[in-house]
Design an enzyme around this catalytic site. Structure first.
Site, PDB file in Angstrom:
ATOM      1  CD  GLU A   1      -2.401   1.414   2.825  1.00  7.68           C
ATOM      2  OE1 GLU A   1      -2.749   2.351   3.212  1.00  7.68           O
ATOM      3  OE2 GLU A   1      -2.900   0.274   3.272  1.00  7.68           O
TER       4      GLU A   1
ATOM      5  CB  THR B   1      -3.002   8.441   3.153  1.00  7.19           C
ATOM      6  OG1 THR B   1      -1.940   7.446   3.937  1.00  7.19           O
ATOM      7  CG2 THR B   1      -3.066   9.601   4.000  1.00  7.19           C
TER       8      THR B   1
ATOM      9  NE  ARG C   1       0.723   7.719   5.791  1.00  8.61           N
ATOM     10  CZ  ARG C   1       1.186   6.899   6.808  1.00  8.61           C
ATOM     11  NH1 ARG C   1       2.229   7.042   7.522  1.00  8.61           N
ATOM     12  NH2 ARG C   1       0.190   6.275   7.355  1.00  8.61           N
TER      13      ARG C   1
ATOM     14  CE  LYS D   1      -6.024   3.187   7.659  1.00  6.60           C
ATOM     15  NZ  LYS D   1      -4.737   2.315   7.294  1.00  6.60           N
TER      16      LYS D   1
END
Length: 213
Positions: A43, A71, A47, A131
């Site tokens: 993943e 994210t 960021r 998640k």
């Protein structure tokens, strides 16, 4: 790839290294190191500014890897992740509009859900995997067992506070489809080119996983 196929591959992988990549050219050697250690799922998080190019490099050079975008906070990132060839899209929280938008584009969305209310909303949209973040801070395996007993059809991908010392506990939970974390390939390891250490961490994780699944 169809949503159910992604879920199946995610369950087979069980381990999802969460990568924070500052330089896109690091994506290839870090994936090589993970593959050498027995992991074929990553993943890559949004960021950093390098995330988009890094995902494209991974998709081009490692078609066998199950590729996630992490994210993901807005529609622009959803568009980019789909265009980059991400197999699944992960968000730290639950925003209904983003989940609906991604699903309409054919993406497998794995939204972050920490409360029963968020989980029920996700389930109403057809989401089967969410998640659970930050997993340890929000009650860990004990919480997942309690919640999972209520929502039997919902599976979880917990991250946040999970590492080699407690990953076995999470993977033993019947409601956990896979677990992820940065510890297998930390940002510092990637930046320093510590690929042997990454391979070792991957191998350790795979060995521990094999004791359960």
């Amino acid at each position: 790839m169809k949503m159910q196929d992604v879920y199946q591959k995610l369950e087979e992988a069980a381990l999802v290294p969460v990568l924070v990549i500052d330089q896109e050219d690091k994506a290839i050697p870090v994936c090589e190191a993970l593959i050498k250690g027995g992991i074929r799922c990553v993943e890559i998080t949004y960021r950093t500014a390098a995330a988009s190019k890094a995902m494209r490099l991974v998709r081009k050079n490692f078609p066998e890897i199950l590729l996630g975008a992490g994210t993901v906070l807005n529609r622009g990132q959803i568009d980019d992740a789909v265009d980059a060839g991400a197999d699944f899209i992960v968000s730290p929280g639950f925003v209904k509009e983003n989940v609906v938008y991604g699903m309409k584009k054919g993406a497998t969305m794995i939204p972050g859900c920490a409360t029963p209310g968020e989980m029920e909303q996700a389930m109403q949209l057809g989401v089967k995997v969410v998640k659970f973040f930050p997993a340890v801070s929000f009650g860990g395996v004990e919480a997942l067992n309690l919640i999972g007993n209520v929502y039997g059809d919902l599976k979880f991908m917990p991250t946040g506070g999970i590492n080699y010392s407690n990953m076995k506990e999470f993977l033993s939970c019947p409601y956990v489809i896979a677990t992820g974390g940065i510890w297998m390939a930390t940002r510092q390891m990637i930046n320093e080119g510590a690929y042997e250490e990454i391979t070792e961490n991957a191998n350790l994780a795979v060995t521990r996983k094999s004791e359960i699944r």
